[in-house]
Design an enzyme around this catalytic site. Structure first.
Site, PDB file in Angstrom:
ATOM      1  N   LYS A 292     -10.658  -1.622  -3.598  1.00  0.00           N
ATOM      2  CA  LYS A 292     -10.420  -0.587  -4.805  1.00  0.00           C
ATOM      3  C   LYS A 292     -10.748  -1.529  -6.164  1.00  0.00           C
ATOM      4  O   LYS A 292     -10.449  -2.570  -6.201  1.00  0.00           O
ATOM      5  CB  LYS A 292      -9.077   0.104  -4.737  1.00  0.00           C
ATOM      6  CG  LYS A 292      -8.610   0.863  -3.554  1.00  0.00           C
ATOM      7  CD  LYS A 292      -7.067   1.458  -3.729  1.00  0.00           C
ATOM      8  CE  LYS A 292      -6.818   2.316  -2.704  1.00  0.00           C
ATOM      9  NZ  LYS A 292      -7.561   3.558  -2.608  1.00  0.00           N
ATOM     10  N   ARG A 366      -5.580   7.598   7.643  1.00  0.00           N
ATOM     11  CA  ARG A 366      -6.037   8.441   8.745  1.00  0.00           C
ATOM     12  C   ARG A 366      -5.816   7.562  10.070  1.00  0.00           C
ATOM     13  O   ARG A 366      -5.753   8.175  11.238  1.00  0.00           O
ATOM     14  CB  ARG A 366      -7.426   9.355   8.537  1.00  0.00           C
ATOM     15  CG  ARG A 366      -8.539   8.647   8.463  1.00  0.00           C
ATOM     16  CD  ARG A 366      -9.600   9.171   7.624  1.00  0.00           C
ATOM     17  NE  ARG A 366      -9.499   9.327   6.051  1.00  0.00           N
ATOM     18  CZ  ARG A 366     -10.125   9.830   5.498  1.00  0.00           C
ATOM     19  NH1 ARG A 366     -11.306  10.579   5.922  1.00  0.00           N
ATOM     20  NH2 ARG A 366     -10.184  10.254   4.077  1.00  0.00           N
TER      21      ARG A 366
HETATM   22  N1  BES Z   1      -3.961   5.878  -0.531  1.00  0.00           N
HETATM   23  C1  BES Z   1      -5.485   6.228  -0.749  1.00  0.00           C
HETATM   24  C2  BES Z   1      -5.439   7.691  -1.651  1.00  0.00           C
HETATM   25  C3  BES Z   1      -4.842   7.681  -2.774  1.00  0.00           C
HETATM   26  C4  BES Z   1      -5.530   7.638  -4.008  1.00  0.00           C
HETATM   27  C5  BES Z   1      -3.426   7.953  -2.826  1.00  0.00           C
HETATM   28  C6  BES Z   1      -4.886   7.952  -5.196  1.00  0.00           C
HETATM   29  C7  BES Z   1      -2.836   7.997  -4.023  1.00  0.00           C
HETATM   30  C8  BES Z   1      -3.359   7.948  -5.304  1.00  0.00           C
HETATM   31  C9  BES Z   1      -6.129   6.284   0.527  1.00  0.00           C
HETATM   32  O1  BES Z   1      -6.080   5.502   1.485  1.00  0.00           O
HETATM   33  C10 BES Z   1      -7.532   6.186   0.121  1.00  0.00           C
HETATM   34  O2  BES Z   1      -7.922   5.198  -0.437  1.00  0.00           O
HETATM   35  N2  BES Z   1      -8.466   7.095   0.299  1.00  0.00           N
HETATM   36  C11 BES Z   1      -9.663   7.111  -0.057  1.00  0.00           C
HETATM   37  C12 BES Z   1     -10.655   7.956   1.159  1.00  0.00           C
HETATM   38  C13 BES Z   1     -12.169   7.762   0.628  1.00  0.00           C
HETATM   39  C14 BES Z   1     -12.627   6.384   0.836  1.00  0.00           C
HETATM   40  C15 BES Z   1     -12.693   8.709   1.837  1.00  0.00           C
HETATM   41  C16 BES Z   1      -9.822   7.854  -1.339  1.00  0.00           C
HETATM   42  O3  BES Z   1      -9.074   8.865  -1.568  1.00  0.00           O
HETATM   43  O4  BES Z   1     -10.719   7.279  -2.249  1.00  0.00           O
HETATM   44 MG    MG Z   2      -6.902   3.626   1.164  1.00  0.00          MG
END
Ligand code: BES
Ligand code: MG
Ligand code: ZN
Length: 520
Positions: A292, A366
Protein backbone atom coordinates in the site's frame (compact mmCIF):
# COMPACT_ATOMS: atom_id res chain seq x y z
CA UNK A 1 -0.66 -3.58 34.02
CA UNK A 2 -4.09 -4.69 32.87
CA UNK A 3 -4.35 -4.21 29.13
CA UNK A 4 -7.85 -2.85 29.32
CA UNK A 5 -7.25 -0.34 32.05
CA UNK A 6 -8.19 2.49 29.75
CA UNK A 7 -11.48 0.93 28.86
CA UNK A 8 -12.32 0.11 32.43
CA UNK A 9 -11.20 3.46 33.71
CA UNK A 10 -13.30 5.31 31.18
CA UNK A 11 -16.40 3.33 31.79
CA UNK A 12 -16.54 2.97 35.55
CA UNK A 13 -20.18 3.41 36.26
CA UNK A 14 -23.05 2.27 38.34
CA UNK A 15 -26.62 3.14 38.88
CA UNK A 16 -27.96 5.61 41.32
CA UNK A 17 -31.60 6.19 41.98
CA UNK A 18 -31.29 8.47 44.96
CA UNK A 19 -32.87 11.37 43.21
CA UNK A 20 -32.07 14.51 45.14
CA UNK A 21 -31.66 13.12 48.62
CA UNK A 22 -27.92 13.13 48.17
CA UNK A 23 -26.16 13.13 51.49
CA UNK A 24 -23.67 15.71 52.62
CA UNK A 25 -21.10 12.91 52.54
CA UNK A 26 -21.46 12.59 48.76
CA UNK A 27 -21.00 16.32 48.41
CA UNK A 28 -17.86 16.27 50.47
CA UNK A 29 -16.26 13.28 48.75
CA UNK A 30 -15.59 15.17 45.59
CA UNK A 31 -17.07 17.50 43.08
CA UNK A 32 -20.19 16.16 41.50
CA UNK A 33 -21.72 17.17 38.23
CA UNK A 34 -25.19 16.83 36.79
CA UNK A 35 -26.06 16.49 33.09
CA UNK A 36 -29.62 17.49 32.20
CA UNK A 37 -31.41 17.56 28.86
CA UNK A 38 -33.71 20.22 27.45
CA UNK A 39 -35.99 19.93 24.40
CA UNK A 40 -36.51 22.40 21.57
CA UNK A 41 -39.31 24.85 22.22
CA UNK A 42 -42.52 24.02 20.37
CA UNK A 43 -44.11 26.82 18.33
CA UNK A 44 -46.69 28.01 20.84
CA UNK A 45 -44.82 26.90 23.90
CA UNK A 46 -43.72 29.91 25.90
CA UNK A 47 -41.41 28.30 28.37
CA UNK A 48 -38.44 25.94 28.36
CA UNK A 49 -39.35 22.22 27.92
CA UNK A 50 -37.38 20.27 30.47
CA UNK A 51 -37.16 16.49 30.76
CA UNK A 52 -38.89 14.75 33.68
CA UNK A 53 -35.67 14.69 35.68
CA UNK A 54 -35.03 18.33 34.76
CA UNK A 55 -38.50 19.27 35.94
CA UNK A 56 -38.01 17.59 39.30
CA UNK A 57 -34.63 19.27 39.72
CA UNK A 58 -36.13 22.63 38.81
CA UNK A 59 -38.74 22.21 41.54
CA UNK A 60 -36.04 21.30 44.07
CA UNK A 61 -34.14 24.50 43.22
CA UNK A 62 -37.37 26.55 43.36
CA UNK A 63 -37.62 27.19 39.64
CA UNK A 64 -34.12 28.64 39.34
CA UNK A 65 -33.08 26.31 36.53
CA UNK A 66 -35.95 27.24 34.24
CA UNK A 67 -35.56 30.88 35.16
CA UNK A 68 -31.83 31.02 34.49
CA UNK A 69 -32.14 28.98 31.30
CA UNK A 70 -34.71 31.43 29.95
CA UNK A 71 -32.71 34.49 30.93
CA UNK A 72 -29.26 33.32 29.89
CA UNK A 73 -29.85 33.15 26.16
CA UNK A 74 -31.85 31.58 23.33
CA UNK A 75 -33.21 28.02 23.42
CA UNK A 76 -30.38 25.52 23.38
CA UNK A 77 -29.97 23.93 19.97
CA UNK A 78 -29.43 20.18 19.66
CA UNK A 79 -26.08 19.20 21.19
CA UNK A 80 -25.34 22.72 22.50
CA UNK A 81 -24.66 23.25 26.19
CA UNK A 82 -24.93 25.83 28.95
CA UNK A 83 -23.28 25.56 32.35
CA UNK A 84 -24.84 26.61 35.65
CA UNK A 85 -22.91 26.85 38.87
CA UNK A 86 -24.17 26.85 42.45
CA UNK A 87 -27.78 25.91 41.74
CA UNK A 88 -27.75 23.04 44.20
CA UNK A 89 -25.27 22.21 46.92
CA UNK A 90 -24.96 18.57 45.86
CA UNK A 91 -24.14 19.54 42.28
CA UNK A 92 -21.71 22.47 42.13
CA UNK A 93 -21.90 22.31 38.35
CA UNK A 94 -24.88 21.51 36.18
CA UNK A 95 -24.67 21.28 32.40
CA UNK A 96 -27.85 21.53 30.36
CA UNK A 97 -27.75 20.06 26.84
CA UNK A 98 -30.12 20.50 23.90
CA UNK A 99 -31.99 17.29 22.96
CA UNK A 100 -33.80 18.51 19.84
CA UNK A 101 -37.50 17.89 19.34
CA UNK A 102 -39.43 16.13 22.09
CA UNK A 103 -41.53 14.46 19.40
CA UNK A 104 -38.58 12.82 17.64
CA UNK A 105 -38.88 9.06 17.05
CA UNK A 106 -38.01 6.61 14.29
CA UNK A 107 -37.09 8.52 11.18
CA UNK A 108 -37.77 6.19 8.26
CA UNK A 109 -35.84 8.34 5.83
CA UNK A 110 -32.76 8.23 8.00
CA UNK A 111 -33.31 4.62 9.07
CA UNK A 112 -32.71 5.27 12.72
CA UNK A 113 -34.38 6.29 15.95
CA UNK A 114 -33.69 10.00 16.07
CA UNK A 115 -34.74 10.38 19.68
CA UNK A 116 -32.20 7.79 20.86
CA UNK A 117 -29.49 9.35 18.69
CA UNK A 118 -30.26 12.79 20.13
CA UNK A 119 -30.02 11.44 23.67
CA UNK A 120 -26.70 9.66 22.98
CA UNK A 121 -25.30 12.85 21.50
CA UNK A 122 -26.55 15.20 24.22
CA UNK A 123 -25.38 13.01 27.08
CA UNK A 124 -21.96 12.47 25.51
CA UNK A 125 -21.48 16.20 25.02
CA UNK A 126 -22.54 16.93 28.61
CA UNK A 127 -20.31 14.24 30.11
CA UNK A 128 -17.30 15.41 28.08
CA UNK A 129 -17.85 18.95 29.26
CA UNK A 130 -17.76 17.67 32.85
CA UNK A 131 -14.60 15.72 32.04
CA UNK A 132 -12.94 18.89 30.72
CA UNK A 133 -13.80 20.52 34.06
CA UNK A 134 -12.15 17.53 35.78
CA UNK A 135 -15.38 16.52 37.51
CA UNK A 136 -14.98 12.90 38.59
CA UNK A 137 -18.59 11.97 39.41
CA UNK A 138 -21.39 12.78 37.06
CA UNK A 139 -25.07 12.01 37.39
CA UNK A 140 -26.94 11.71 34.12
CA UNK A 141 -30.51 12.58 33.21
CA UNK A 142 -31.94 9.50 31.42
CA UNK A 143 -33.81 11.89 29.10
CA UNK A 144 -36.61 9.33 28.79
CA UNK A 145 -34.34 6.47 27.64
CA UNK A 146 -31.94 5.08 30.24
CA UNK A 147 -30.17 2.77 27.80
CA UNK A 148 -29.47 5.45 25.20
CA UNK A 149 -28.29 7.84 27.94
CA UNK A 150 -25.86 5.26 29.34
CA UNK A 151 -24.54 4.57 25.84
CA UNK A 152 -23.99 8.28 25.26
CA UNK A 153 -22.10 8.62 28.54
CA UNK A 154 -19.88 5.56 28.21
CA UNK A 155 -19.17 5.93 24.47
CA UNK A 156 -18.70 9.68 24.73
CA UNK A 157 -16.08 9.51 27.46
CA UNK A 158 -13.91 6.81 25.89
CA UNK A 159 -10.51 7.77 24.67
CA UNK A 160 -7.51 5.55 23.97
CA UNK A 161 -4.75 7.13 26.06
CA UNK A 162 -3.16 4.03 27.54
CA UNK A 163 0.25 4.90 26.08
CA UNK A 164 0.23 8.58 27.09
CA UNK A 165 1.49 10.03 30.32
CA UNK A 166 -1.16 12.74 30.35
CA UNK A 167 -4.58 11.13 30.61
CA UNK A 168 -8.07 12.55 30.68
CA UNK A 169 -9.91 12.63 34.01
CA UNK A 170 -11.57 9.30 34.83
CA UNK A 171 -15.28 10.04 35.12
CA UNK A 172 -17.73 7.75 36.94
CA UNK A 173 -21.24 8.15 35.58
CA UNK A 174 -24.49 7.35 37.39
CA UNK A 175 -28.14 7.38 36.51
CA UNK A 176 -30.00 10.33 37.99
CA UNK A 177 -33.61 10.50 39.08
CA UNK A 178 -34.89 7.23 37.59
CA UNK A 179 -35.71 3.76 38.92
CA UNK A 180 -34.80 1.89 35.76
CA UNK A 181 -31.25 0.96 36.59
CA UNK A 182 -31.57 -2.26 34.53
CA UNK A 183 -31.98 -0.30 31.29
CA UNK A 184 -29.09 1.98 32.28
CA UNK A 185 -26.89 -1.04 33.02
CA UNK A 186 -27.81 -2.59 29.67
CA UNK A 187 -26.67 0.61 27.95
CA UNK A 188 -23.41 0.54 29.91
CA UNK A 189 -22.75 -3.03 28.72
CA UNK A 190 -23.62 -2.28 25.10
CA UNK A 191 -21.28 0.71 25.11
CA UNK A 192 -18.48 -1.08 26.96
CA UNK A 193 -18.64 -3.75 24.24
CA UNK A 194 -18.12 -1.14 21.56
CA UNK A 195 -15.34 0.45 23.63
CA UNK A 196 -13.54 -2.89 23.80
CA UNK A 197 -13.62 -3.05 20.00
CA UNK A 198 -12.40 0.56 19.82
CA UNK A 199 -9.56 -0.28 22.17
CA UNK A 200 -8.46 -3.29 20.12
CA UNK A 201 -8.71 -1.36 16.84
CA UNK A 202 -7.04 1.83 17.99
CA UNK A 203 -4.10 0.22 19.80
CA UNK A 204 -0.94 0.03 17.70
CA UNK A 205 -0.15 -3.11 15.72
CA UNK A 206 3.06 -3.73 17.68
CA UNK A 207 0.90 -4.04 20.81
CA UNK A 208 -2.10 -5.91 19.37
CA UNK A 209 -0.47 -8.82 17.56
CA UNK A 210 -2.56 -11.93 16.77
CA UNK A 211 -1.21 -13.56 19.94
CA UNK A 212 -1.97 -10.55 22.13
CA UNK A 213 -5.46 -10.17 20.63
CA UNK A 214 -6.25 -13.75 21.63
CA UNK A 215 -4.78 -13.25 25.13
CA UNK A 216 -6.95 -10.19 25.74
CA UNK A 217 -10.08 -12.04 24.66
CA UNK A 218 -9.15 -15.05 26.80
CA UNK A 219 -8.73 -12.73 29.75
CA UNK A 220 -12.00 -10.87 29.11
CA UNK A 221 -13.96 -14.09 28.67
CA UNK A 222 -12.36 -15.87 31.63
CA UNK A 223 -14.91 -14.24 33.91
CA UNK A 224 -17.84 -16.16 32.43
CA UNK A 225 -16.95 -19.63 33.71
CA UNK A 226 -18.50 -22.65 32.05
CA UNK A 227 -20.65 -20.69 29.65
CA UNK A 228 -17.60 -19.67 27.62
CA UNK A 229 -14.84 -21.75 26.09
CA UNK A 230 -11.95 -20.13 24.25
CA UNK A 231 -9.65 -22.07 21.90
CA UNK A 232 -6.52 -20.31 20.74
CA UNK A 233 -5.54 -22.42 17.74
CA UNK A 234 -1.93 -22.17 16.62
CA UNK A 235 -0.16 -22.74 13.30
CA UNK A 236 -0.04 -26.56 13.54
CA UNK A 237 -3.84 -26.67 13.97
CA UNK A 238 -4.36 -24.25 11.09
CA UNK A 239 -2.17 -26.49 8.91
CA UNK A 240 -4.08 -29.61 9.97
CA UNK A 241 -7.27 -27.86 8.97
CA UNK A 242 -5.75 -27.23 5.54
CA UNK A 243 -6.56 -23.55 5.70
CA UNK A 244 -4.14 -22.83 2.85
CA UNK A 245 -5.58 -19.45 1.92
CA UNK A 246 -5.27 -18.06 5.47
CA UNK A 247 -1.80 -19.58 5.89
CA UNK A 248 -0.58 -18.07 2.62
CA UNK A 249 -1.22 -14.58 4.01
CA UNK A 250 0.19 -15.36 7.46
CA UNK A 251 3.50 -16.70 6.14
CA UNK A 252 4.44 -13.24 4.83
CA UNK A 253 5.03 -12.11 8.42
CA UNK A 254 7.34 -13.15 11.26
CA UNK A 255 4.42 -12.80 13.66
CA UNK A 256 2.71 -16.19 14.13
CA UNK A 257 -0.96 -16.51 13.13
CA UNK A 258 -3.74 -17.48 15.53
CA UNK A 259 -7.18 -18.85 14.79
CA UNK A 260 -9.35 -17.75 17.71
CA UNK A 261 -12.46 -19.80 18.41
CA UNK A 262 -14.95 -18.75 21.07
CA UNK A 263 -17.96 -20.80 22.17
CA UNK A 264 -20.65 -19.05 24.18
CA UNK A 265 -23.29 -21.41 25.52
CA UNK A 266 -26.12 -19.16 26.59
CA UNK A 267 -29.04 -21.34 25.60
CA UNK A 268 -30.41 -23.75 28.15
CA UNK A 269 -31.03 -26.03 25.15
CA UNK A 270 -27.35 -26.71 24.68
CA UNK A 271 -28.00 -28.57 21.44
CA UNK A 272 -29.56 -25.50 19.81
CA UNK A 273 -27.79 -24.53 16.56
CA UNK A 274 -25.38 -21.68 17.13
CA UNK A 275 -25.20 -18.29 15.54
CA UNK A 276 -21.69 -18.17 14.06
CA UNK A 277 -19.84 -14.86 13.94
CA UNK A 278 -16.71 -14.65 11.78
CA UNK A 279 -14.34 -11.65 11.86
CA UNK A 280 -11.39 -10.66 9.69
CA UNK A 281 -8.42 -10.29 11.99
CA UNK A 282 -5.56 -8.71 10.06
CA UNK A 283 -3.70 -6.97 12.89
CA UNK A 284 -1.73 -5.01 10.31
CA UNK A 285 -2.32 -4.81 6.57
CA UNK A 286 0.70 -3.44 4.71
CA UNK A 287 -0.72 -4.85 1.49
CA UNK A 288 2.07 -7.43 1.27
CA UNK A 289 4.06 -7.49 -1.98
CA UNK A 290 1.26 -5.38 -3.50
CA UNK A 291 2.37 -2.81 -0.96
CA UNK A 292 0.00 0.00 0.00
CA UNK A 293 1.09 3.64 -0.28
CA UNK A 294 2.73 4.76 2.97
CA UNK A 295 0.41 7.72 3.55
CA UNK A 296 -2.33 6.64 5.92
CA UNK A 297 -0.99 3.11 6.18
CA UNK A 298 -1.03 3.39 9.99
CA UNK A 299 -4.83 3.07 9.88
CA UNK A 300 -4.34 -0.53 8.79
CA UNK A 301 -3.70 -1.40 12.45
CA UNK A 302 -7.50 -1.49 12.58
CA UNK A 303 -7.79 -4.11 9.84
CA UNK A 304 -8.77 -6.54 12.59
CA UNK A 305 -11.97 -4.54 13.11
CA UNK A 306 -14.12 -7.47 12.00
CA UNK A 307 -12.56 -9.74 14.62
CA UNK A 308 -12.70 -6.96 17.22
CA UNK A 309 -16.39 -6.17 16.69
CA UNK A 310 -17.64 -9.77 16.57
CA UNK A 311 -15.56 -10.85 19.58
CA UNK A 312 -16.65 -7.77 21.56
CA UNK A 313 -20.29 -8.48 20.70
CA UNK A 314 -19.83 -11.99 22.12
CA UNK A 315 -18.30 -10.55 25.31
CA UNK A 316 -21.37 -8.32 25.61
CA UNK A 317 -23.79 -11.16 24.84
CA UNK A 318 -22.17 -13.15 27.65
CA UNK A 319 -22.39 -10.17 30.06
CA UNK A 320 -26.06 -9.82 29.21
CA UNK A 321 -26.52 -13.60 29.62
CA UNK A 322 -28.36 -13.76 26.30
CA UNK A 323 -30.17 -17.09 25.95
CA UNK A 324 -28.59 -18.34 22.72
CA UNK A 325 -25.47 -20.12 21.56
CA UNK A 326 -22.83 -18.16 19.67
CA UNK A 327 -19.56 -19.28 18.15
CA UNK A 328 -16.97 -16.65 17.25
CA UNK A 329 -14.24 -17.38 14.70
CA UNK A 330 -11.36 -14.98 14.11
CA UNK A 331 -8.47 -15.78 11.77
CA UNK A 332 -5.70 -13.47 13.03
CA UNK A 333 -2.46 -12.64 11.22
CA UNK A 334 -0.45 -9.82 9.68
CA UNK A 335 -0.25 -9.08 5.95
CA UNK A 336 3.44 -8.32 5.39
CA UNK A 337 5.93 -8.54 2.50
CA UNK A 338 8.73 -10.80 3.72
CA UNK A 339 10.66 -13.30 1.58
CA UNK A 340 8.00 -15.96 2.05
CA UNK A 341 5.08 -13.69 1.27
CA UNK A 342 2.45 -14.38 -1.40
CA UNK A 343 3.50 -13.07 -4.81
CA UNK A 344 1.03 -11.82 -7.41
CA UNK A 345 0.02 -14.81 -9.52
CA UNK A 346 0.60 -17.39 -6.77
CA UNK A 347 -2.07 -20.05 -6.43
CA UNK A 348 -3.23 -21.21 -2.98
CA UNK A 349 -5.76 -23.82 -1.89
CA UNK A 350 -8.60 -23.11 0.56
CA UNK A 351 -10.01 -25.54 3.15
CA UNK A 352 -12.76 -26.71 0.77
CA UNK A 353 -10.25 -27.57 -1.96
CA UNK A 354 -10.96 -24.57 -4.18
CA UNK A 355 -7.86 -23.01 -5.71
CA UNK A 356 -7.35 -19.24 -5.70
CA UNK A 357 -5.05 -17.16 -7.88
CA UNK A 358 -3.71 -14.32 -5.72
CA UNK A 359 -3.36 -11.57 -8.27
CA UNK A 360 -3.25 -8.88 -5.61
CA UNK A 361 -1.74 -9.65 -2.22
CA UNK A 362 -3.58 -6.67 -0.75
CA UNK A 363 -6.90 -8.47 -1.25
CA UNK A 364 -5.94 -10.66 1.71
CA UNK A 365 -9.06 -10.40 3.87
CA UNK A 366 -11.09 -12.62 1.56
CA UNK A 367 -8.36 -15.29 1.76
CA UNK A 368 -8.61 -15.45 5.56
CA UNK A 369 -12.39 -15.39 5.43
CA UNK A 370 -12.62 -18.10 2.76
CA UNK A 371 -11.12 -20.64 5.17
CA UNK A 372 -12.96 -19.33 8.23
CA UNK A 373 -16.31 -19.42 6.38
CA UNK A 374 -15.68 -23.03 5.29
CA UNK A 375 -14.96 -23.93 8.91
CA UNK A 376 -18.09 -22.09 10.13
CA UNK A 377 -20.23 -24.63 8.22
CA UNK A 378 -18.93 -27.45 10.48
CA UNK A 379 -21.11 -26.15 13.33
CA UNK A 380 -24.49 -26.56 11.61
CA UNK A 381 -25.12 -22.85 12.17
CA UNK A 382 -28.58 -21.26 12.28
CA UNK A 383 -26.89 -18.25 10.69
CA UNK A 384 -23.40 -17.09 9.76
CA UNK A 385 -22.57 -13.40 10.04
CA UNK A 386 -19.10 -12.20 9.11
CA UNK A 387 -17.64 -8.73 9.57
CA UNK A 388 -14.58 -7.43 7.77
CA UNK A 389 -12.79 -4.22 6.88
CA UNK A 390 -12.71 -5.76 3.45
CA UNK A 391 -12.59 -3.10 0.74
CA UNK A 392 -11.72 0.55 0.23
CA UNK A 393 -14.52 0.42 -2.35
CA UNK A 394 -17.07 0.04 0.47
CA UNK A 395 -15.90 3.37 1.86
CA UNK A 396 -16.23 4.91 -1.60
CA UNK A 397 -19.79 3.56 -1.90
CA UNK A 398 -21.37 4.50 1.44
CA UNK A 399 -18.69 6.32 3.40
CA UNK A 400 -19.24 6.10 7.14
CA UNK A 401 -23.05 6.38 7.00
CA UNK A 402 -23.70 2.66 7.19
CA UNK A 403 -22.16 -0.79 7.11
CA UNK A 404 -22.74 -2.56 3.79
CA UNK A 405 -24.59 -5.85 4.19
CA UNK A 406 -24.42 -8.54 1.50
CA UNK A 407 -26.78 -11.37 2.36
CA UNK A 408 -28.57 -14.36 0.84
CA UNK A 409 -31.28 -14.20 3.51
CA UNK A 410 -34.12 -11.71 3.84
CA UNK A 411 -34.78 -13.07 7.31
CA UNK A 412 -31.24 -12.17 8.40
CA UNK A 413 -31.44 -8.82 6.67
CA UNK A 414 -34.65 -7.90 8.50
CA UNK A 415 -33.11 -8.68 11.88
CA UNK A 416 -29.89 -6.78 11.16
CA UNK A 417 -31.76 -3.83 9.74
CA UNK A 418 -34.21 -3.58 12.63
CA UNK A 419 -31.38 -3.91 15.14
CA UNK A 420 -29.51 -1.06 13.48
CA UNK A 421 -32.49 1.31 13.61
CA UNK A 422 -32.46 0.94 17.40
CA UNK A 423 -28.69 1.28 17.82
CA UNK A 424 -28.24 4.10 15.31
CA UNK A 425 -25.25 2.18 13.91
CA UNK A 426 -26.86 1.65 10.54
CA UNK A 427 -26.68 -1.03 7.88
CA UNK A 428 -27.54 -0.82 4.19
CA UNK A 429 -28.25 -3.75 1.88
CA UNK A 430 -25.89 -4.35 -1.05
CA UNK A 431 -26.20 -6.76 -4.00
CA UNK A 432 -24.89 -10.32 -4.28
CA UNK A 433 -25.65 -10.63 -8.00
CA UNK A 434 -24.35 -13.47 -10.17
CA UNK A 435 -23.02 -10.57 -12.29
CA UNK A 436 -20.22 -10.10 -9.73
CA UNK A 437 -19.59 -13.82 -9.22
CA UNK A 438 -18.66 -14.15 -12.89
CA UNK A 439 -15.92 -11.61 -12.35
CA UNK A 440 -14.10 -13.66 -9.70
CA UNK A 441 -14.68 -17.15 -11.08
CA UNK A 442 -12.70 -16.49 -14.26
CA UNK A 443 -9.06 -17.11 -13.55
CA UNK A 444 -6.17 -18.13 -15.78
CA UNK A 445 -4.58 -20.54 -13.31
CA UNK A 446 -7.15 -21.45 -10.65
CA UNK A 447 -10.84 -21.84 -9.74
CA UNK A 448 -11.07 -18.29 -8.47
CA UNK A 449 -9.17 -15.02 -8.68
CA UNK A 450 -8.86 -12.88 -5.57
CA UNK A 451 -9.61 -9.68 -7.49
CA UNK A 452 -12.46 -8.81 -9.86
CA UNK A 453 -11.90 -8.93 -13.60
CA UNK A 454 -12.64 -5.21 -13.99
CA UNK A 455 -10.40 -4.34 -11.02
CA UNK A 456 -11.90 -1.22 -9.42
CA UNK A 457 -15.52 -1.36 -10.57
CA UNK A 458 -17.88 -2.62 -7.88
CA UNK A 459 -14.96 -3.63 -5.68
CA UNK A 460 -17.07 -4.20 -2.54
CA UNK A 461 -19.49 -6.36 -4.55
CA UNK A 462 -16.85 -8.53 -6.22
CA UNK A 463 -15.24 -9.11 -2.80
CA UNK A 464 -18.63 -10.22 -1.43
CA UNK A 465 -19.16 -12.45 -4.48
CA UNK A 466 -15.77 -14.05 -3.79
CA UNK A 467 -16.82 -14.88 -0.21
CA UNK A 468 -20.11 -16.30 -1.48
CA UNK A 469 -18.07 -19.01 -3.24
CA UNK A 470 -17.31 -20.42 0.23
CA UNK A 471 -20.86 -20.34 1.57
CA UNK A 472 -23.63 -22.91 1.21
CA UNK A 473 -25.56 -21.99 4.37
CA UNK A 474 -29.00 -20.48 3.64
CA UNK A 475 -28.62 -17.65 6.17
CA UNK A 476 -25.35 -15.81 5.70
CA UNK A 477 -24.52 -12.11 5.84
CA UNK A 478 -21.24 -10.42 5.04
CA UNK A 479 -20.77 -7.01 6.66
CA UNK A 480 -18.17 -4.85 4.93
CA UNK A 481 -17.17 -2.41 7.69
CA UNK A 482 -14.28 -0.64 5.95
CA UNK A 483 -16.28 2.59 5.57
CA UNK A 484 -17.30 2.76 9.23
CA UNK A 485 -13.89 1.72 10.59
CA UNK A 486 -12.89 5.16 11.83
CA UNK A 487 -14.62 8.31 13.03
CA UNK A 488 -13.65 11.90 12.40
CA UNK A 489 -16.68 13.78 13.68
CA UNK A 490 -19.55 12.07 11.82
CA UNK A 491 -20.84 10.19 14.85
CA UNK A 492 -21.02 12.97 17.43
CA UNK A 493 -20.95 10.67 20.46
CA UNK A 494 -17.69 9.00 19.41
CA UNK A 495 -14.42 10.84 19.66
CA UNK A 496 -12.04 10.88 16.70
CA UNK A 497 -10.42 7.51 16.20
CA UNK A 498 -11.30 3.90 15.48
CA UNK A 499 -15.02 3.52 15.90
CA UNK A 500 -15.73 -0.02 17.06
CA UNK A 501 -18.72 0.01 14.71
CA UNK A 502 -21.02 -1.91 14.40
CA UNK A 503 -20.52 -3.78 17.71
CA UNK A 504 -23.78 -2.52 19.26
CA UNK A 505 -25.73 -3.55 16.16
CA UNK A 506 -24.23 -7.06 16.32
CA UNK A 507 -25.11 -7.22 20.03
CA UNK A 508 -28.66 -6.01 19.43
CA UNK A 509 -28.96 -8.46 16.54
CA UNK A 510 -27.88 -11.35 18.81
CA UNK A 511 -30.35 -10.17 21.46
CA UNK A 512 -33.15 -10.19 18.88
CA UNK A 513 -32.16 -13.63 17.62
CA UNK A 514 -32.19 -14.96 21.17
CA UNK A 515 -35.88 -14.14 21.42
CA UNK A 516 -36.68 -15.41 17.90
CA UNK A 517 -36.57 -19.15 18.58
CA UNK A 518 -38.94 -20.20 15.81
CA UNK A 519 -37.46 -18.60 12.75
CA UNK A 520 -34.88 -20.48 10.68
N1 BES B 1 -7.92 -3.74 4.51
C1 BES B 1 -8.12 -3.35 3.19
C2 BES B 1 -9.43 -2.60 2.95
C3 BES B 1 -9.57 -1.28 3.64
C4 BES B 1 -9.26 -0.11 2.99
C5 BES B 1 -10.11 -1.20 4.91
C6 BES B 1 -9.43 1.11 3.62
C7 BES B 1 -10.29 0.02 5.53
C8 BES B 1 -9.96 1.17 4.89
C9 BES B 1 -8.14 -4.59 2.29
O1 BES B 1 -7.34 -5.63 2.70
C10 BES B 1 -7.63 -4.15 0.95
O2 BES B 1 -6.52 -3.76 0.89
N2 BES B 1 -8.47 -4.24 -0.06
C11 BES B 1 -8.12 -3.82 -1.36
C12 BES B 1 -8.71 -4.81 -2.35
C13 BES B 1 -8.26 -4.59 -3.76
C14 BES B 1 -6.80 -4.88 -3.89
C15 BES B 1 -9.07 -5.49 -4.67
C16 BES B 1 -8.66 -2.42 -1.59
O3 BES B 1 -9.76 -2.14 -1.14
O4 BES B 1 -7.95 -1.63 -2.18
MG1 MG C 1 -5.35 -5.49 2.02
ZN1 ZN D 1 -7.03 -5.79 4.73
Amino acid sequence: MLPLRTVLRRTASGSCCRGFSVSARAYNTGRKGLVLGVYDKEKDEGSVILTNAGDVFDKVVSGKLRDQLTRSGPTLKKGKTRMFYGLHEDFPSVVVVGLGKKTAGVNHQENWNESKENIRTAVSVGCRQMQDLEVEHVEVDPCGDEQAAAEGAVLGLFEYDELKKKKKTAVATQLHGSQDSAAWQKGVLYAEGQNLARYLMEAPANYITPTRFAEILEQKLGAFGDRIKVFTRLKAWIEEQQMGAFLSVAKGSDEPPVFLEIHYQGSPESSESPLVFVGKGVTFDSGGISLKPSSGMDAMRADMGGAATVCSAIVTAASLKLPLNIIGLAPLCENMPNGKANKPGDVVKARNGKTIQVDNTDAEGRLLLADALCYAHDFNPRAIVNAATLTGAMDVALGSAATGVFTNSSWLWTHLHEASIVTGDRVWRMPLFEHYSKQVTESALADLNNIGKYSRSGGACTAAAFLKEFVSAPHWAHLDIAGVMSNKDEVPYLRKGMSGRPTRTLTEFAARLSSDKNAS
